[in-house]
Design a protein around this motif. Structure first.
Motif, PDB file in Angstrom:
ATOM      1  N   LEU A   1     -32.520 -32.373   0.573  1.00  0.00           N
ATOM      2  CA  LEU A   1     -33.942 -32.416   0.929  1.00  0.00           C
ATOM      3  C   LEU A   1     -34.754 -31.391   0.140  1.00  0.00           C
ATOM      4  N   GLY A   2     -34.214 -30.171  -0.009  1.00  0.00           N
ATOM      5  CA  GLY A   2     -34.941 -29.134  -0.733  1.00  0.00           C
ATOM      6  C   GLY A   2     -35.197 -29.543  -2.178  1.00  0.00           C
ATOM      7  N   ALA A   3     -34.203 -30.180  -2.810  1.00  0.00           N
ATOM      8  CA  ALA A   3     -34.346 -30.651  -4.194  1.00  0.00           C
ATOM      9  C   ALA A   3     -35.462 -31.692  -4.272  1.00  0.00           C
TER      10      ALA A   3
ATOM     11  N   GLY B   1     -26.958 -33.224  -8.444  1.00  0.00           N
ATOM     12  CA  GLY B   1     -26.307 -33.019  -7.150  1.00  0.00           C
ATOM     13  C   GLY B   1     -24.886 -33.552  -7.180  1.00  0.00           C
ATOM     14  N   ASN B   2     -24.020 -33.005  -6.302  1.00  0.00           N
ATOM     15  CA  ASN B   2     -22.610 -33.410  -6.382  1.00  0.00           C
ATOM     16  C   ASN B   2     -22.184 -34.392  -5.294  1.00  0.00           C
ATOM     17  N   GLU B   3     -23.143 -34.931  -4.532  1.00  0.00           N
ATOM     18  CA  GLU B   3     -22.766 -36.016  -3.618  1.00  0.00           C
ATOM     19  C   GLU B   3     -23.024 -37.332  -4.338  1.00  0.00           C
ATOM     20  N   ASP B   4     -22.542 -38.458  -3.740  1.00  0.00           N
ATOM     21  CA  ASP B   4     -22.682 -39.706  -4.487  1.00  0.00           C
ATOM     22  C   ASP B   4     -23.901 -40.509  -4.070  1.00  0.00           C
TER      23      ASP B   4
ATOM     24  N   ASN C   1     -30.952 -37.774   5.044  1.00  0.00           N
ATOM     25  CA  ASN C   1     -31.279 -36.965   6.208  1.00  0.00           C
ATOM     26  C   ASN C   1     -30.005 -36.539   6.939  1.00  0.00           C
ATOM     27  N   ARG C   2     -29.752 -35.224   7.039  1.00  0.00           N
ATOM     28  CA  ARG C   2     -28.507 -34.772   7.673  1.00  0.00           C
ATOM     29  C   ARG C   2     -28.526 -34.738   9.210  1.00  0.00           C
ATOM     30  N   PRO C   3     -29.642 -34.356   9.858  1.00  0.00           N
ATOM     31  CA  PRO C   3     -29.576 -34.203  11.319  1.00  0.00           C
ATOM     32  C   PRO C   3     -28.944 -35.374  12.080  1.00  0.00           C
TER      33      PRO C   3
ATOM     34  N   SER D   1     -24.905 -35.582  13.290  1.00  0.00           N
ATOM     35  CA  SER D   1     -24.249 -35.086  14.504  1.00  0.00           C
ATOM     36  C   SER D   1     -24.786 -35.800  15.745  1.00  0.00           C
ATOM     37  N   LYS D   2     -25.741 -36.693  15.539  1.00  0.00           N
ATOM     38  CA  LYS D   2     -26.432 -37.334  16.677  1.00  0.00           C
ATOM     39  C   LYS D   2     -26.296 -38.855  16.533  1.00  0.00           C
ATOM     40  N   GLY D   3     -27.407 -39.543  16.280  1.00  0.00           N
ATOM     41  CA  GLY D   3     -27.409 -41.017  16.261  1.00  0.00           C
ATOM     42  C   GLY D   3     -26.390 -41.634  15.311  1.00  0.00           C
TER      43      GLY D   3
ATOM     44  N   THR E   1     -21.144 -31.830 -10.462  1.00  0.00           N
ATOM     45  CA  THR E   1     -21.053 -30.475  -9.931  1.00  0.00           C
ATOM     46  C   THR E   1     -21.375 -29.472 -11.028  1.00  0.00           C
ATOM     47  N   ILE E   2     -22.279 -28.547 -10.718  1.00  0.00           N
ATOM     48  CA  ILE E   2     -22.594 -27.471 -11.655  1.00  0.00           C
ATOM     49  C   ILE E   2     -21.574 -26.359 -11.432  1.00  0.00           C
ATOM     50  N   THR E   3     -20.906 -25.936 -12.505  1.00  0.00           N
ATOM     51  CA  THR E   3     -19.873 -24.910 -12.334  1.00  0.00           C
ATOM     52  C   THR E   3     -20.343 -23.544 -12.814  1.00  0.00           C
TER      53      THR E   3
ATOM     54  N   LEU F   1     -18.521 -30.812   9.470  1.00  0.00           N
ATOM     55  CA  LEU F   1     -19.599 -31.801   9.483  1.00  0.00           C
ATOM     56  C   LEU F   1     -20.790 -31.274   8.701  1.00  0.00           C
ATOM     57  N   ARG F   2     -20.909 -31.726   7.459  1.00  0.00           N
ATOM     58  CA  ARG F   2     -22.067 -31.352   6.661  1.00  0.00           C
ATOM     59  C   ARG F   2     -22.636 -32.561   5.929  1.00  0.00           C
ATOM     60  N   THR F   3     -21.723 -33.382   5.389  1.00  0.00           N
ATOM     61  CA  THR F   3     -22.162 -34.501   4.553  1.00  0.00           C
ATOM     62  C   THR F   3     -21.950 -35.833   5.277  1.00  0.00           C
TER      63      THR F   3
ATOM     64  N   GLY G   1     -34.811 -24.010   0.545  1.00  0.00           N
ATOM     65  CA  GLY G   1     -33.937 -24.604   1.564  1.00  0.00           C
ATOM     66  C   GLY G   1     -32.967 -23.608   2.177  1.00  0.00           C
ATOM     67  N   ASP G   2     -31.832 -24.125   2.642  1.00  0.00           N
ATOM     68  CA  ASP G   2     -30.849 -23.328   3.377  1.00  0.00           C
ATOM     69  C   ASP G   2     -30.330 -22.124   2.589  1.00  0.00           C
ATOM     70  N   ILE G   3     -30.357 -22.212   1.262  1.00  0.00           N
ATOM     71  CA  ILE G   3     -29.766 -21.153   0.443  1.00  0.00           C
ATOM     72  C   ILE G   3     -30.748 -20.011   0.189  1.00  0.00           C
TER      73      ILE G   3
ATOM     74  N   HIS H   1     -33.035 -24.444   9.042  1.00  0.00           N
ATOM     75  CA  HIS H   1     -33.747 -25.462   9.806  1.00  0.00           C
ATOM     76  C   HIS H   1     -34.214 -26.544   8.852  1.00  0.00           C
ATOM     77  N   TRP H   2     -34.305 -27.724   9.363  1.00  0.00           N
ATOM     78  CA  TRP H   2     -34.696 -28.878   8.565  1.00  0.00           C
ATOM     79  C   TRP H   2     -36.115 -28.730   7.987  1.00  0.00           C
ATOM     80  N   SER H   3     -36.989 -28.008   8.663  1.00  0.00           N
ATOM     81  CA  SER H   3     -38.375 -27.867   8.185  1.00  0.00           C
ATOM     82  C   SER H   3     -38.450 -26.970   6.944  1.00  0.00           C
TER      83      SER H   3
ATOM     84  N   PHE I   1     -37.544 -26.221  14.812  1.00  0.00           N
ATOM     85  CA  PHE I   1     -36.163 -26.699  14.960  1.00  0.00           C
ATOM     86  C   PHE I   1     -36.092 -27.593  16.183  1.00  0.00           C
ATOM     87  N   TRP I   2     -35.331 -28.684  16.075  1.00  0.00           N
ATOM     88  CA  TRP I   2     -35.098 -29.478  17.275  1.00  0.00           C
ATOM     89  C   TRP I   2     -33.623 -29.785  17.366  1.00  0.00           C
ATOM     90  N   SER I   3     -33.189 -30.133  18.565  1.00  0.00           N
ATOM     91  CA  SER I   3     -31.805 -30.541  18.749  1.00  0.00           C
ATOM     92  C   SER I   3     -31.783 -31.569  19.862  1.00  0.00           C
TER      93      SER I   3
HETATM   94  C1  LIG Z   1     -24.879 -32.334  10.930  1.00  0.00           C
HETATM   95  C2  LIG Z   1     -26.166 -31.562  10.765  1.00  0.00           C
HETATM   96  C3  LIG Z   1     -27.140 -31.630  11.751  1.00  0.00           C
HETATM   97  C4  LIG Z   1     -28.346 -30.920  11.615  1.00  0.00           C
HETATM   98  N1  LIG Z   1     -29.282 -31.024  12.612  1.00  0.00           N
HETATM   99  C5  LIG Z   1     -30.446 -30.355  12.503  1.00  0.00           C
HETATM  100  C6  LIG Z   1     -31.436 -30.453  13.531  1.00  0.00           C
HETATM  101  O1  LIG Z   1     -31.259 -31.153  14.532  1.00  0.00           O
HETATM  102  N2  LIG Z   1     -32.593 -29.770  13.386  1.00  0.00           N
HETATM  103  C7  LIG Z   1     -32.833 -28.992  12.292  1.00  0.00           C
HETATM  104  O2  LIG Z   1     -33.917 -28.371  12.200  1.00  0.00           O
HETATM  105  N3  LIG Z   1     -31.909 -28.866  11.284  1.00  0.00           N
HETATM  106  C8  LIG Z   1     -30.731 -29.539  11.374  1.00  0.00           C
HETATM  107  N4  LIG Z   1     -29.790 -29.432  10.355  1.00  0.00           N
HETATM  108  C9  LIG Z   1     -30.085 -28.580   9.192  1.00  0.00           C
HETATM  109  C10 LIG Z   1     -30.781 -29.297   8.038  1.00  0.00           C
HETATM  110  O3  LIG Z   1     -30.264 -30.583   7.834  1.00  0.00           O
HETATM  111  C11 LIG Z   1     -30.647 -28.452   6.762  1.00  0.00           C
HETATM  112  O4  LIG Z   1     -31.388 -27.278   6.993  1.00  0.00           O
HETATM  113  C12 LIG Z   1     -31.136 -29.142   5.488  1.00  0.00           C
HETATM  114  O5  LIG Z   1     -30.434 -30.321   5.239  1.00  0.00           O
HETATM  115  C13 LIG Z   1     -31.012 -28.211   4.291  1.00  0.00           C
HETATM  116  O6  LIG Z   1     -31.401 -28.852   3.100  1.00  0.00           O
HETATM  117  P1  LIG Z   1     -31.090 -28.223   1.657  1.00  0.00           P
HETATM  118  O7  LIG Z   1     -31.718 -29.150   0.674  1.00  0.00           O
HETATM  119  O8  LIG Z   1     -31.440 -26.797   1.638  1.00  0.00           O
HETATM  120  O9  LIG Z   1     -29.506 -28.272   1.530  1.00  0.00           O
HETATM  121  P2  LIG Z   1     -28.525 -29.526   1.450  1.00  0.00           P
HETATM  122  O10 LIG Z   1     -29.109 -30.696   2.162  1.00  0.00           O
HETATM  123  O11 LIG Z   1     -27.187 -29.039   1.870  1.00  0.00           O
HETATM  124  O12 LIG Z   1     -28.499 -29.901  -0.098  1.00  0.00           O
HETATM  125  C14 LIG Z   1     -27.743 -29.198  -1.043  1.00  0.00           C
HETATM  126  C15 LIG Z   1     -27.042 -30.187  -1.950  1.00  0.00           C
HETATM  127  O13 LIG Z   1     -26.531 -29.507  -3.087  1.00  0.00           O
HETATM  128  C16 LIG Z   1     -25.224 -29.964  -3.368  1.00  0.00           C
HETATM  129  N5  LIG Z   1     -24.504 -28.931  -4.130  1.00  0.00           N
HETATM  130  C17 LIG Z   1     -23.967 -27.769  -3.669  1.00  0.00           C
HETATM  131  N6  LIG Z   1     -23.372 -27.080  -4.681  1.00  0.00           N
HETATM  132  C18 LIG Z   1     -23.559 -27.809  -5.798  1.00  0.00           C
HETATM  133  C19 LIG Z   1     -23.185 -27.628  -7.174  1.00  0.00           C
HETATM  134  N7  LIG Z   1     -22.516 -26.542  -7.578  1.00  0.00           N
HETATM  135  N8  LIG Z   1     -23.522 -28.600  -8.055  1.00  0.00           N
HETATM  136  C20 LIG Z   1     -24.218 -29.684  -7.660  1.00  0.00           C
HETATM  137  N9  LIG Z   1     -24.601 -29.910  -6.377  1.00  0.00           N
HETATM  138  C21 LIG Z   1     -24.270 -28.985  -5.470  1.00  0.00           C
HETATM  139  C22 LIG Z   1     -24.656 -30.216  -1.987  1.00  0.00           C
HETATM  140  O14 LIG Z   1     -23.522 -31.051  -2.031  1.00  0.00           O
HETATM  141  C23 LIG Z   1     -25.850 -30.871  -1.299  1.00  0.00           C
HETATM  142  O15 LIG Z   1     -25.887 -32.236  -1.551  1.00  0.00           O
HETATM  143  C24 LIG Z   1     -28.572 -30.129  10.469  1.00  0.00           C
HETATM  144  C25 LIG Z   1     -27.584 -30.055   9.467  1.00  0.00           C
HETATM  145  C26 LIG Z   1     -26.393 -30.764   9.600  1.00  0.00           C
HETATM  146  C27 LIG Z   1     -25.346 -30.671   8.525  1.00  0.00           C
END
Ligand SMILES: Cc1cc2nc3c(=O)[nH]c(=O)nc-3n(C[C@H](O)[C@H](O)[C@H](O)COP(=O)(O)OP(=O)(O)OC[C@H]3O[C@@H](n4cnc5c(N)ncnc54)[C@H](O)[C@@H]3O)c2cc1C
Ligand code: SF4
Lengths: 394, 62
Positions: free
Chosen positions: A11-13, A33-36, A41-43, A46-48, A77-79, A124-126, A273-275, A292-294, A327-329
């Motif tokens: 999402l951040g990308a 990105g390294n997923e296919d 949307n990740r939330p 763990s839910k629906g 994957t970026i190394t 549980l992440r992907t 994003g998360d990082i 948080h997703w926001s 944040f919601w859950s």
């Molecule tokens: C199961 C689950 C439920 C959630 N529920 C909620 C919720 O209810 N409410 C809420 O507010 N938040 C929730 N979240 C949190 C929210 O989804 C995250 O905060 C958000 O997805 C973060 O987005 P991001 O783009 O920062 O990271 P990500 O979505 O993790 O994206 C990062 C991407 O980079 C890729 N990557 C990593 N390293 C490399 C590399 N070296 N080379 C290439 N690609 C790479 C990863 O594989 C990934 O695809 C939940 C998260 C999960 C996993």
């Protein structure tokens, strides 16, 4: 011109790419990105989607037409990164040059190194993780969840709906206690218990037992619990390894300023994003990572503006970052909604309703309202959200 | 004029849209979001922000 490379396909990308275009950057834009799949949307994982089945295409985010011309590289994957030469290296050996870099590689689940069989241990992440867990969940399954944060509790609720026997093990003394505080978290524990979830709090897992496949787990007090499946939800590790060797502070994600700029003279770099360990002027000057997703949307919007300004030769806006963390859950039919940073509170009080039913809880620090949590009261939170937003900037 | 559409089948009533832009959305008695009609183009940014913030990605703005 090599343009901007966005590392990470979540999402951040996506939001940073959209913001770069909205801020007038018309040059080459590549997302790696390294997923296919495309950003999804990740939330719901763990839910629906865990309840009803994982369809990753249905979870993909709609993308604005402004990013139609972006080069999306999936399964890559970026190394390694060299900020001096402005060059990324992929696992295939391919080198990708850039003028400016967006760090959006998120986090991965933390794993604890206990001994024993590993088949049957999941995180549980992907979407792939969720599909693997979903394939195992069924009635009467003995499911052990390690970790009682929001993720662990959501999975517990979903697994109960599917008829599994669920035990949650955690070192904390109540579920979700760090953000929510003792009283609300113990009330939520009772709601989970009423749905049939067992808790072993104040404990951790010492080992898994079985042949190749996990059959049980041993706790730190010697108790053995049947476990056909073990899900680990014990926090996260930022995906920073590919950035090593460039003199960046990678101690907890990537530190940024309020414009999401990463402090380095070597190249224009932002993180989102998360990082991203970013400051938020509503909550003091300390930079924090907020999972948080926001946050990917809010930080991505700002980072896109910042990079577009830098690439035009302007200095980026110095305005403070004051986006409201949201944040919601969902757990059973409960809808938990939070604004602000309740985890920073020094004083917590129930201001409306009953902790065992719909309610609103206020979280205060010496400067005023720092967070609010509502259970089944989302639309009544508007005035509280405004009060947090009006905190004096510090 | 903006066209704001909420997909009623997708909306789960999280109310994030209402919290983002109180005057552009309202939750109806079924807890589903109803966009305000007759919103001018000058509100495009606000409407798109609300669409970005919808957890179910149920809002489209055109
Ligand atoms: C199961 C689950 C439920 C959630 N529920 C909620 C919720 O209810 N409410 C809420 O507010 N938040 C929730 N979240 C949190 C929210 O989804 C995250 O905060 C958000 O997805 C973060 O987005 P991001 O783009 O920062 O990271 P990500 O979505 O993790 O994206 C990062 C991407 O980079 C890729 N990557 C990593 N390293 C490399 C590399 N070296 N080379 C290439 N690609 C790479 C990863 O594989 C990934 O695809 C939940 C998260 C999960 C996993
Ligand atoms: S944010 Fe989305 S899901 Fe929530 S009420 Fe608005 S349209 Fe519905």
């Amino acid at each position: 011109m090599n343009g901007v490379v966005v590392a990470g396909g979540g999402l951040g990308a996506l939001r940073t790419a959209e913001s770069l275009r909205a801020s007038g950057f018309a040059g080459p834009l590549t997302v790696i990105g390294n997923e296919d799949s495309m950003p999804y949307n990740r939330p719901p994982l763990s839910k629906g989607a865990l309840l009803n089945g994982v369809d990753v295409e249905a979870l993909e985010f709609p993308r604005k037409s402004s990013v139609d011309d972006v080069d999306w590289m999936v399964n890559s994957t970026i190394t390694k990164t060299d900020l001096t030469d402005r060059l990324l290296t992929l696992d295939t050996g391919e080198a990708v040059p850039f003028d400016a870099l967006v760090i959006a590689t998120g986090i991965r689940p933390r794993r604890l190194p206990f001994p024993g069989p590993t088949q049957g241990r999941f995180v549980l992440r992907t979407a792939a993780d969720a599909a693997a867990v979903r394939a195992r969940l069924r009635r009467e399954l003995n499911l052990v969840i390690l970790g009682s944060g929001f993720l662990g509790c959501e999975v517990a609720a979903t697994a109960r709906a599917l008829g599994a026997h669920v035990t949650v093990i955690a070192a904390d003394h109540e579920p979700m206690v760090r953000p929510l505080g003792d009283e609300l978290s113990s009330a939520l524990r009772r709601r989970h218990e009423a749905q049939g979830v067992h808790f072993r709090l104040g404990h951790t897992i010492e080992a898994t037992n079985g042949g190749d496949q996990v059959r049980s787990v041993t706790l730190d007090d010697g108790t053995e619990l049947l476990a056909d499946v073990l899900i680990e939800a014990v926090g996260s590790v930022p995906n920073v390894e590919w950035l090593e060797g460039n003199g960046l502070d990678l101690s907890d994600g990537v530190e940024t300023d309020s414009a999401m700029r990463v402090p380095t003279e070597l190249a224009p770099v932002v993180a989102v994003g998360d990082i991203a360990r970013h400051p938020n002027a509503l909550f003091g000057s300390a930079p924090r990572r907020v999972e948080h997703w926001s946050i990917p949307t809010e930080t991505g919007r700002r980072a896109g503006q910042t990079l577009a300004q830098i690439l035009r030769g302007e200095s980026p806006s110095e305005a403070p970052f004051t986006a409201m963390p949201s944040f919601w859950s969902d757990q059973y039919a409960l809808r938990i909604q939070s604004f602000g940073m309740p985890g920073l509170a020094t004083d917590i009080s129930l201001v409306d309703g009953d902790l065992n039913g719909p309610c609103i809880v206020e979280y205060r620090d010496p400067l005023g309202l720092v967070g609010v949590v509502g259970i089944d009261r989302t639309s009544d939170l508007i005035p509280y959200r405004k009060e947090i937003a009006a905190r004096s900037h510090c | 004029m903006l066209t704001i559409v909420v997909d009623r089948a997708k909306c789960e009533g999280y109310g994030q849209c209402v919290l983002e832009s109180e005057d552009l959305f309202e939750l109806d008695d079924d807890g589903v979001s109803v966009p305000t009609s007759g919103v001018g183009d000058e509100r495009r940014d606000d409407a798109e922000r609300a669409a970005d913030m919808c957890p179910m990605q149920a809002i489209t703005v055109s």
